[in-house]
Write a protein that holds these residues in place. Structure first.
Motif, PDB file in Angstrom:
ATOM      1  N   ASP A   1     -11.468  18.051  23.983  1.00  0.00           N
ATOM      2  CA  ASP A   1     -11.738  19.687  24.496  1.00  0.00           C
ATOM      3  C   ASP A   1     -12.300  19.319  26.031  1.00  0.00           C
ATOM      4  O   ASP A   1     -13.536  19.850  26.237  1.00  0.00           O
TER       5      ASP A   1
ATOM      6  N   ASP B   1      -9.087  29.266  20.897  1.00  0.00           N
ATOM      7  CA  ASP B   1      -8.398  28.143  20.291  1.00  0.00           C
ATOM      8  C   ASP B   1      -6.813  28.014  20.696  1.00  0.00           C
ATOM      9  O   ASP B   1      -5.860  28.399  20.128  1.00  0.00           O
TER      10      ASP B   1
ATOM     11  N   GLU C   1       6.357  21.239  21.362  1.00  0.00           N
ATOM     12  CA  GLU C   1       7.497  20.843  20.303  1.00  0.00           C
ATOM     13  C   GLU C   1       8.781  21.624  20.645  1.00  0.00           C
ATOM     14  O   GLU C   1      10.040  21.175  20.560  1.00  0.00           O
TER      15      GLU C   1
ATOM     16  N   PRO D   1       4.321  31.441  20.439  1.00  0.00           N
ATOM     17  CA  PRO D   1       2.944  32.090  20.587  1.00  0.00           C
ATOM     18  C   PRO D   1       2.703  33.128  21.893  1.00  0.00           C
ATOM     19  O   PRO D   1       3.296  32.808  22.827  1.00  0.00           O
TER      20      PRO D   1
ATOM     21  N   ARG E   1      -3.647  16.415  23.805  1.00  0.00           N
ATOM     22  CA  ARG E   1      -3.568  16.285  22.193  1.00  0.00           C
ATOM     23  C   ARG E   1      -2.016  16.056  21.975  1.00  0.00           C
ATOM     24  O   ARG E   1      -1.427  16.474  20.879  1.00  0.00           O
TER      25      ARG E   1
ATOM     26  N   ASP F   1      -5.693  15.429  17.250  1.00  0.00           N
ATOM     27  CA  ASP F   1      -6.624  16.534  16.794  1.00  0.00           C
ATOM     28  C   ASP F   1      -8.016  16.299  16.223  1.00  0.00           C
ATOM     29  O   ASP F   1      -8.638  17.147  15.820  1.00  0.00           O
TER      30      ASP F   1
ATOM     31  N   TYR G   1      -5.142  25.329  21.286  1.00  0.00           N
ATOM     32  CA  TYR G   1      -4.221  24.134  20.898  1.00  0.00           C
ATOM     33  C   TYR G   1      -3.041  24.541  19.685  1.00  0.00           C
ATOM     34  O   TYR G   1      -2.027  23.514  19.949  1.00  0.00           O
ATOM     35  N   PRO G   2      -3.116  25.231  19.004  1.00  0.00           N
ATOM     36  CA  PRO G   2      -1.948  25.514  18.161  1.00  0.00           C
ATOM     37  C   PRO G   2      -0.861  26.218  18.923  1.00  0.00           C
ATOM     38  O   PRO G   2       0.243  25.644  18.774  1.00  0.00           O
ATOM     39  N   ALA G   3      -1.150  26.938  19.809  1.00  0.00           N
ATOM     40  CA  ALA G   3       0.146  27.305  20.742  1.00  0.00           C
ATOM     41  C   ALA G   3       0.497  26.320  21.698  1.00  0.00           C
ATOM     42  O   ALA G   3       1.804  26.021  21.708  1.00  0.00           O
ATOM     43  N   TYR G   4      -0.244  25.312  22.076  1.00  0.00           N
ATOM     44  CA  TYR G   4       0.245  24.168  22.959  1.00  0.00           C
ATOM     45  C   TYR G   4       0.832  23.441  22.191  1.00  0.00           C
ATOM     46  O   TYR G   4       1.877  22.830  22.599  1.00  0.00           O
ATOM     47  N   ALA G   5       0.510  23.189  20.872  1.00  0.00           N
ATOM     48  CA  ALA G   5       1.299  22.237  19.744  1.00  0.00           C
ATOM     49  C   ALA G   5       2.813  22.827  19.794  1.00  0.00           C
ATOM     50  O   ALA G   5       3.830  22.131  19.766  1.00  0.00           O
ATOM     51  N   TRP G   6       3.061  24.178  19.572  1.00  0.00           N
ATOM     52  CA  TRP G   6       4.381  24.722  19.513  1.00  0.00           C
ATOM     53  C   TRP G   6       5.064  24.611  20.926  1.00  0.00           C
ATOM     54  O   TRP G   6       6.123  24.070  20.818  1.00  0.00           O
TER      55      TRP G   6
END
Length: 424
Positions: A301, A28, A38, A18, A338, A347, A30-35
């Motif tokens: 958050d 937002d 992992e 990302p 998260r 989440d 959080y999707p980048a941090y999830a990537w």
């Protein structure tokens, strides 16, 4: 001939990394941090300033890094040039002689200074301050309760911690609006040119020097007077150290709480079932749910997205990556909190969550000194707001809200709401 399509079928490629630190990311992350958790839990990247740093995103490595004595808080250990050193920390603090505060020093100086100021944040002192926090909270809501609408950042979440920390420091009431202006400039320029922040820091430094001089001849029962008394009793607190300590308590003590109240209120407005649960508990006098609820809002958050700067004093390994001596390390608290390996359904906002050892206020010797005061302000602000304006609701499309693009803090620029006007 090698057929790449066979590889793609048998071994799907990872999604592309990302893009970090964009406006979309700020809205937002959080999707980048999830990537990252992992695929690259300890990840070296170029920051918007151009400085290269390691981002730590998993809970286990984050907690480890926060307590690792080999990761110094002192920018003197940064391996970059003097020009690069000016790009870490708070803009303007170096030129204003405000470097010797708790976020920039290590033991034994950190131990000595933290011991001096920790007396102001004991449970007893914070509890004694509770009526004043309630008074400030009600006064601010009084200003807009009859209008039926408000911007909860500028009219509520922002001024409350400013006035509270000014009272605690001993800033006279007639000077507190100046502090509010300087702090406002810091927030407005959080993601933009550093000049505006640096000018505010310089003005604050000049004022604090004058206030410390005044308090020496007219001491009171406040934090700055306490620091001066400690210095006069042989604790070896220099004037620069006293000014830097007052500065960082104000700087770190207001924006974290602005974002706790702002982010927390926004999360509740987006989760009506959780908000209703909390309102019923408050009406029934259930302070336990209010307490666990604020902890969950801090995890879900939180106000501090990345912990403040750390620098490797020697080569070390973290999450399988070799960190070179002098490399900056930034622990991503928002990502660690998260992490599904540590939190069930991370989440999901769950105000009843019990197992919640979040890192929202850090960990180790640099754990946030003002956390008890911030929690008091957060609990008081949310309980009073939801009681006095029970039908408060978001007055904007969530996609239209803008987040400040700073590196360390995470917070909304504004939070427009509507509600049934309170009758006089």
């Amino acid at each position: 001939m090698h057929d790449k399509s066979d590889d793609a079928t048998s071994c799907p490629a990872s999604p592309p990394a990302p893009e970090l630190f964009t406006w979309e990311f700020a809205a937002d992350p959080y999707p980048a941090y999830a990537w990252l958790r992992e695929h690259a839990p300890v990840h070296r990247t170029a920051l918007p300033s151009g400085v290269e740093a390691w981002l730590v995103t998993r809970y286990t490595e984050a907690r480890q890094a926060l307590a690792d004595a080999r990761l110094s808080k002192n920018p003197v250990h940064h391996s970059e040039s003097a020009h690069g050193k000016g790009k870490v920390g708070i803009p303007g603090e170096r030129s204003a002689n405000l470097m010797t505060h708790l976020l920039n020093i290590d033991p034994p100086d950190h131990t000595r200074l933290r011991r001096l100021v920790s007396k102001a944040f004991t449970p007893r002192r914070v509890a004694a301050f509770a009526p004043r926090v309630q008074e400030l909270t009600d006064h601010l809501i009084d200003q807009f309760a009859a209008k039926g609408s408000a911007d909860l950042i500028h009219e509520f979440a922002f001024p409350l911690p400013i006035y509270a920390i000014c009272d605690m420091l001993g800033v006279p009431s007639e000077d507190q609006d100046d502090f509010r202006d300087w702090a406002g400039m810091m927030i407005r320029h959080g993601g933009g040119p550093r000049g505006g922040v640096a000018r505010s820091v310089k003005k604050m430094r000049g004022y604090l020097a004058e206030l410390i001089h005044r308090k020496r001849s007219e001491p009171g029962d406040d934090l700055i007077s306490g620091l001066i008394r400690a210095s006069d009793h042989g604790e070896h607190l220099t004037e620069n150290e006293a000014a830097a300590m007052a500065f960082i308590l104000l700087f770190a003590g207001f924006e974290t709480t602005v974002n706790l109240i702002g982010n927390g209120t926004y999360a509740l407005l987006r989760h009506p079932a959780q908000r209703e649960l909390l309102q019923k508990a408050i009406a029934a006098g259930d302070t336990e749910l209010l307490s666990t609820g604020v902890e969950e809002l801090l995890r879900y958050d939180g106000p501090v997205e990345l912990a403040t700067w750390r620098f490797a004093t020697e080569e070390l390994t973290l999450g399988g990556q070799r960190i070179a001596e002098g490399d900056p390390v930034l622990v991503v608290l928002a990502a660690a909190d998260r992490d599904p390996s540590r939190f069930v359904a991370p989440d999901v906002l769950d105000l009843t969550r019990r197992d919640n050892q979040h890192l929202g206020y850090g960990h180790g010797i640099h754990y946030c000194l003002g956390a008890p005061l911030a929690r008091l302000e957060g609990q008081t602000a949310l309980a009073t707001l939801l009681t006095r304006l029970p039908d408060v609701r978001l007055a904007a499309d969530p996609d239209d809200l803008r987040w400040r693009g700073g590196l360390i803090m995470r917070g909304l620029r504004s939070l427009p709401v509507e509600f049934t006007p309170e009758r006089p």
